[in-house]
Design an enzyme around this catalytic site. Structure first.
Site, short mmCIF file in Angstrom:
data_model
loop_
_atom_site.label_atom_id
_atom_site.label_comp_id
_atom_site.label_asym_id
_atom_site.label_seq_id
_atom_site.Cartn_x
_atom_site.Cartn_y
_atom_site.Cartn_z
N LYS A 45 46.83 43.69 35.55
CA LYS A 45 47.89 42.77 35.17
C LYS A 45 49.04 43.48 34.45
CE LYS A 45 45.46 39.60 37.10
NZ LYS A 45 44.15 40.22 37.21
N TYR A 249 33.49 31.70 41.63
CA TYR A 249 34.21 32.50 40.63
C TYR A 249 33.38 32.70 39.36
CZ TYR A 249 37.72 34.16 37.38
OH TYR A 249 38.40 34.91 36.47
N TYR A 275 35.31 40.66 39.01
CA TYR A 275 36.19 41.14 40.09
C TYR A 275 35.71 42.44 40.74
CZ TYR A 275 39.54 37.79 38.14
OH TYR A 275 40.15 36.66 37.70
C1 PLP Z 1 43.11 39.55 38.09
C2 PLP Z 1 42.14 40.60 38.49
C3 PLP Z 1 41.96 40.96 39.84
C4 PLP Z 1 42.61 40.23 40.97
O1 PLP Z 1 43.95 40.60 41.17
P1 PLP Z 1 44.93 39.56 41.85
O2 PLP Z 1 46.24 40.23 41.83
O3 PLP Z 1 44.86 38.32 41.02
O4 PLP Z 1 44.44 39.28 43.22
C5 PLP Z 1 41.10 41.98 40.13
N1 PLP Z 1 40.42 42.62 39.17
C6 PLP Z 1 40.55 42.30 37.87
C7 PLP Z 1 39.73 43.03 36.88
C8 PLP Z 1 41.42 41.28 37.48
O5 PLP Z 1 41.52 40.96 36.19
#
Ligand code: PLP
Length: 322
Positions: A45, A249, A275
């Protein structure tokens, strides 16, 4: 030039996953360490927020407002960013109010963010209400949508792709976790712009394939508009595998946990339970099936961050039990 305020520690390293590659006996695996982007324990992010904070500051914002799950990495990075710029931060989080904050939530509190709790279904509505109240009370709010996946945020991963080129790294495949879609959209957009012939495979974290493909294609197009190019993308341009959604999720399953353990024990690298653990589980399954990657190919796994969630229940307890 689109304004960007540099915050991340860049370039992030690219490392070979030699022991893991050997153990799996498949393609040559590499990792792009975007868990090391620097701000408040890193993650993907930060790259997107470099563009959003530039816009927020240009508008004279005093409060950043965003939303996510209780263990949102995006919210933690936004809270840290707000602290860094002397702004207030309001996080609209879905989940149960914490008694003892842990993982990302502990960090949100340390950074001084205000937390508004809500149910998952009401999150977007509450997000709008919180924004309007902040606006009316003169707090000069700037709204950051889910995952900072706006056309502007996508530019963070256009830049990230260029960074790879500067690192002279050639891959046949890139694999990334994909959820709000901004990361994959940025990679795909710059792949097209640069004429790269490889594949960007998104392992879906929480959306059916078609839905995520449309989301990513839409974001890539709008980001292309920002760059003044109007490139067109359709679902067929977006490679997504939604075979690893499990129970949805944030619900870590055995395969996710195994992937986290393999990266830890073969490489000393920490993935996350929401993720990167799931994306790695998908990649490992595809390697074992031998159906997607060919021997001799180079596969780059994007480590998009998220490690603080390992230290929060229920995940920390799940590891304790095994
Ligand atoms: C938000 C996030 C993602 C996903 O990325 P997007 O751009 O939202 O598809 C992947 N890995 C981590 C650790 C995240 O925090």
């Amino acid at each position: 030039m689109i304004p960007r305020i540099r915050i991340a520690t860049l370039p992030t390293p690219i490392e070979p996953l030699s022991r893991l590659s050997a153990a799996l006996g498949g393609p040559s695996l590499w990792i792009k360490r975007d868990d090391l982007t620097g701000l408040a324990m890193g993650g993907n992010k930060v790259r997107k927020l470099e563009y959003l904070i530039a816009e927020a500051m240009a508008h004279g914002a005093q409060t950043l407002i965003t939303l996510g799950a209780a263990q949102s990495n995006h919210c933690r990075q936004t809270a840290a960013l707000a602290a860094r710029f002397g702004l207030d931060c309001i996080l609209v989080l879905s989940g149960e109010p914490d008694t003892v904050p842990e993982g990302n939530l502990l960090l949100d509190r340390l950074f001084g963010a205000e937390v508004v709790w809500t149910k998952r279904e009401a999150r977007e509505t509450v997000f709008q209400e919180v924004f309007e109240t902040a606006w009316q009370t003169g707090r000069r709010p700037y709204q950051i949508p889910l995952g900072a996946s706006t056309p502007l945020g996508v530019l963070g991963y256009v830049t990230a792709f260029r960074e790879l080129e500067q690192q002279a790294f050639e891959a046949d495949w890139m694999v990334t976790a994909s959820s709000s879609g901004g990361t994959q959209a940025g990679l795909i957009l710059e792949a097209r712009r640069s004429g790269w012939k490889g594949h960007v495979l998104g392992i879906s974290i929480d959306h059916p394939r078609r839905e995520l493909q449309e989301k990513v294609a839409g974001l890539a197009e709008k980001a292309s508009d920002l760059l003044g190019e109007q490139l067109l993308f359709s679902s067929v341009d977006i490679e997504v595998n939604d075979g690893y959604l499990g129970k949805g999720y944030g619900v870590m399953n055995d395969a996710d946990a195994e992937a986290i353990r393999l990266f830890a024990r073969y490489e000393g690298i920490l993935l996350d339970p929401v993720y990167t653990g799931r994306a790695a589980a998908g990649m490992i399954d595809l390697i074992r099936r031998g159906s997607v990657f060919k021997a001799g190919e180079k596969v780059l796994f994007w480590h998009t961050g998220g490690t603080p969630a390992l230290f929060a229940p229920p995940y920390s307890q799940q590891f304790n039990q095994r």
